[in-house]
Design a protein around this motif. Sequence first.
Motif, PDB file in Angstrom:
ATOM      1  N   ILE A  29       0.748  -0.762  -0.053  1.00 54.31           N
ATOM      2  CA  ILE A  29      -0.537  -0.509  -0.308  1.00 54.31           C
ATOM      3  C   ILE A  29       0.630   0.897   0.050  1.00 54.31           C
ATOM      4  CG2 ILE A  29      -1.618   1.307   1.738  1.00 54.31           C
ATOM      5  CD1 ILE A  29      -2.605  -1.063   2.563  1.00 54.31           C
ATOM      6  N   SER A  30       0.028   2.028  -0.595  1.00 54.52           N
ATOM      7  CA  SER A  30       0.890   3.522  -0.419  1.00 54.52           C
ATOM      8  C   SER A  30      -0.241   4.669  -1.284  1.00 54.52           C
ATOM      9  CB  SER A  30       2.186   4.259  -1.805  1.00 54.52           C
ATOM     10  OG  SER A  30       1.932   4.161  -2.773  1.00 54.52           O
ATOM     11  N   HIS A  31      -0.567   5.659   0.364  1.00 52.96           N
ATOM     12  CA  HIS A  31      -1.236   6.755   0.398  1.00 52.96           C
ATOM     13  C   HIS A  31      -1.329   7.965   0.893  1.00 52.96           C
ATOM     14  CE1 HIS A  31      -5.182   7.902   1.468  1.00 52.96           C
ATOM     15  NE2 HIS A  31      -5.867   6.642   1.586  1.00 52.96           N
ATOM     16  N   GLY A  32      -1.490   8.917   0.128  1.00 56.93           N
ATOM     17  CA  GLY A  32      -1.429  10.165   0.937  1.00 56.93           C
ATOM     18  C   GLY A  32      -1.556  10.524   2.185  1.00 56.93           C
ATOM     19  N   SER A  33      -1.305  11.716   2.552  1.00 55.72           N
ATOM     20  CA  SER A  33      -2.042  11.387   4.026  1.00 55.72           C
ATOM     21  C   SER A  33      -0.924  13.331   4.536  1.00 55.72           C
ATOM     22  CB  SER A  33      -1.063  11.053   5.069  1.00 55.72           C
ATOM     23  OG  SER A  33      -1.317  11.252   6.635  1.00 55.72           O
ATOM     24  N   ASP A  34      -1.833  14.015   4.711  1.00 53.52           N
ATOM     25  CA  ASP A  34      -0.975  15.425   5.151  1.00 53.52           C
ATOM     26  C   ASP A  34      -0.580  15.254   6.800  1.00 53.52           C
ATOM     27  OD1 ASP A  34      -3.831  14.930   6.068  1.00 53.52           O
ATOM     28  OD2 ASP A  34      -4.761  17.168   5.556  1.00 53.52           O
ATOM     29  N   ASP A  35      -1.204  13.926   6.978  1.00 55.08           N
ATOM     30  CA  ASP A  35      -1.139  13.768   8.471  1.00 55.08           C
ATOM     31  C   ASP A  35       1.130  13.990   8.484  1.00 55.08           C
ATOM     32  OD1 ASP A  35      -0.335  12.954  11.470  1.00 55.08           O
ATOM     33  OD2 ASP A  35      -0.921  11.427  11.003  1.00 55.08           O
ATOM     34  N   GLN A  36       1.458  15.229   8.569  1.00 55.25           N
ATOM     35  CA  GLN A  36       2.616  15.098   8.488  1.00 55.25           C
ATOM     36  C   GLN A  36       4.302  15.970   9.933  1.00 55.25           C
ATOM     37  OE1 GLN A  36       3.923  13.556   6.015  1.00 55.25           O
ATOM     38  NE2 GLN A  36       2.678  12.620   5.205  1.00 55.25           N
ATOM     39  N   ASP A  37       4.643  15.402   9.674  1.00 58.29           N
ATOM     40  CA  ASP A  37       5.443  16.646  10.772  1.00 58.29           C
ATOM     41  C   ASP A  37       6.056  17.758  10.313  1.00 58.29           C
ATOM     42  OD1 ASP A  37       5.136  14.186  12.714  1.00 58.29           O
ATOM     43  OD2 ASP A  37       6.590  13.374  11.791  1.00 58.29           O
ATOM     44  N   PRO A  67      13.158   0.965   1.071  1.00 60.27           N
ATOM     45  CA  PRO A  67      12.453  -0.257   2.351  1.00 60.27           C
ATOM     46  C   PRO A  67      13.753   1.062   3.708  1.00 60.27           C
ATOM     47  CG  PRO A  67      14.499  -1.217   0.736  1.00 60.27           C
ATOM     48  CD  PRO A  67      14.038  -0.172  -0.271  1.00 60.27           C
ATOM     49  N   ALA A  68      14.995   1.962   3.092  1.00 55.38           N
ATOM     50  CA  ALA A  68      16.063   2.316   3.607  1.00 55.38           C
ATOM     51  C   ALA A  68      15.673   4.026   3.583  1.00 55.38           C
ATOM     52  CB  ALA A  68      17.280   1.899   3.715  1.00 55.38           C
ATOM     53  N   PRO A  69      15.598   5.234   4.619  1.00 55.15           N
ATOM     54  CA  PRO A  69      15.651   6.470   3.949  1.00 55.15           C
ATOM     55  C   PRO A  69      16.911   6.501   2.759  1.00 55.15           C
ATOM     56  CG  PRO A  69      16.616   6.109   6.923  1.00 55.15           C
ATOM     57  CD  PRO A  69      16.727   4.801   6.068  1.00 55.15           C
ATOM     58  N   GLY A  70      16.441   7.512   2.097  1.00 56.28           N
ATOM     59  CA  GLY A  70      17.010   7.803   1.005  1.00 56.28           C
ATOM     60  C   GLY A  70      17.669   9.206   0.730  1.00 56.28           C
ATOM     61  N   ARG A  71      17.608   9.898  -0.506  1.00 55.11           N
ATOM     62  CA  ARG A  71      17.804  10.858  -0.658  1.00 55.11           C
ATOM     63  C   ARG A  71      16.442  11.898  -1.084  1.00 55.11           C
ATOM     64  NH1 ARG A  71      23.917  11.235  -3.455  1.00 55.11           N
ATOM     65  NH2 ARG A  71      23.067   9.057  -4.360  1.00 55.11           N
ATOM     66  N   ARG A  72      15.818  11.531  -1.663  1.00 55.33           N
ATOM     67  CA  ARG A  72      14.267  12.019  -2.396  1.00 55.33           C
ATOM     68  C   ARG A  72      14.183  12.608  -1.400  1.00 55.33           C
ATOM     69  NH1 ARG A  72      12.874  10.561  -7.436  1.00 55.33           N
ATOM     70  NH2 ARG A  72      13.724   8.398  -8.029  1.00 55.33           N
ATOM     71  N   PRO A  73      13.663  14.311  -1.632  1.00 56.07           N
ATOM     72  CA  PRO A  73      12.451  14.634  -0.714  1.00 56.07           C
ATOM     73  C   PRO A  73      11.609  14.341   0.345  1.00 56.07           C
ATOM     74  CG  PRO A  73      11.796  15.151  -3.114  1.00 56.07           C
ATOM     75  CD  PRO A  73      13.267  14.984  -3.287  1.00 56.07           C
ATOM     76  N   ARG A  74      10.504  14.507   0.893  1.00 59.44           N
ATOM     77  CA  ARG A  74       9.839  14.151   1.658  1.00 59.44           C
ATOM     78  C   ARG A  74       7.863  14.184   0.411  1.00 59.44           C
ATOM     79  NH1 ARG A  74      11.971  11.169   4.035  1.00 59.44           N
ATOM     80  NH2 ARG A  74      13.355  10.903   2.956  1.00 59.44           N
ATOM     81  N   SER A  75       7.900  12.615   0.433  1.00 59.50           N
ATOM     82  CA  SER A  75       6.928  12.708  -0.770  1.00 59.50           C
ATOM     83  C   SER A  75       5.121  12.711  -0.106  1.00 59.50           C
ATOM     84  CB  SER A  75       6.744  11.205  -0.973  1.00 59.50           C
ATOM     85  OG  SER A  75       6.264  10.358  -0.487  1.00 59.50           O
ATOM     86  N   GLY A  76       5.299  12.868   1.471  1.00 58.53           N
ATOM     87  CA  GLY A  76       3.838  12.927   1.458  1.00 58.53           C
ATOM     88  C   GLY A  76       3.188  11.626   1.110  1.00 58.53           C
TER      89      GLY A  76
END
Length: 261
Positions: free
Chosen positions: A181-189, A240-249
């Motif tokens: 599953i991937s799902h957009g969310s505005d529940d973001q830090d 599967p691990a932190p990368g260098r892309r921006p946070r997608s939301g």
Amino acid sequence: MNDTGDITDVSEANAARIYDHFLGGAHNFAADRAVAAVLLERHPDVAEIARANRDFLGETVRWCLAHGIRQFLDLGSGIPTVGNVHEIVGPDCRVAYVDAEPVAVAYARDILVDVGHATVTHADLCDVDAVLAAPGVRTLLDLAEPIAVLAVAVLHSVPEDPRRVVDAYRAHLAPGSAIVISHGSDDQDDPVVAARIRDIRDAMAGSASPLTPRSRVEIRDVLHDLDPVAPGLVDVADWPAPGRRPRSGIYGLVALLPPVE
């Protein structure tokens, strides 16, 4: 093109075709590009975010292959032209694409005309019985063997309870199957990321595929009793691990159905 219903009305933007545009595909129209332009003006990295979600699809499909899964049911698959599942898995696996958008299905059928290990079905993913009974699914996939159900960037286009929909598919899956599953969310830090998701929701409100962002708790609850594999529920850029892309939301998670005890 194959007959998938009326494909002449392309005056409304559609999420699958906007996504195709962001990924560099050619199967999109003026209405789609107009909405994409608005989003790019507000958020110049939005195409990078689309690519992060597509990378998540590829990473999770390869993870499923590594865990012995050779069948894939791709719900809300859109137009399989860039980083598509059937090319990732190869001819020894089987891929059933499902989408409700007639233009996407028509293009997909043209693309898959000479691909023996993949089919595309025009159906609403929420009508689980119709999806599983469709010839392109029923004759290709063996429900007695593990299947990976891919619900990537599609459940936020489902207005009803996504847990009910996923549970309906789970009821038919063999032990060892996977749910992605991937799902957009505005529940973001990060408030900037949260605002971006709300902007995308607002831009899509008048389209053929409005979005319903959900909270982290709601997204996790789609799998309720299943424990996600590591790294759990994370931004798709960190799977599967932190990368260098921006946070997608966009949050992603993968779970395996346990074996029969």
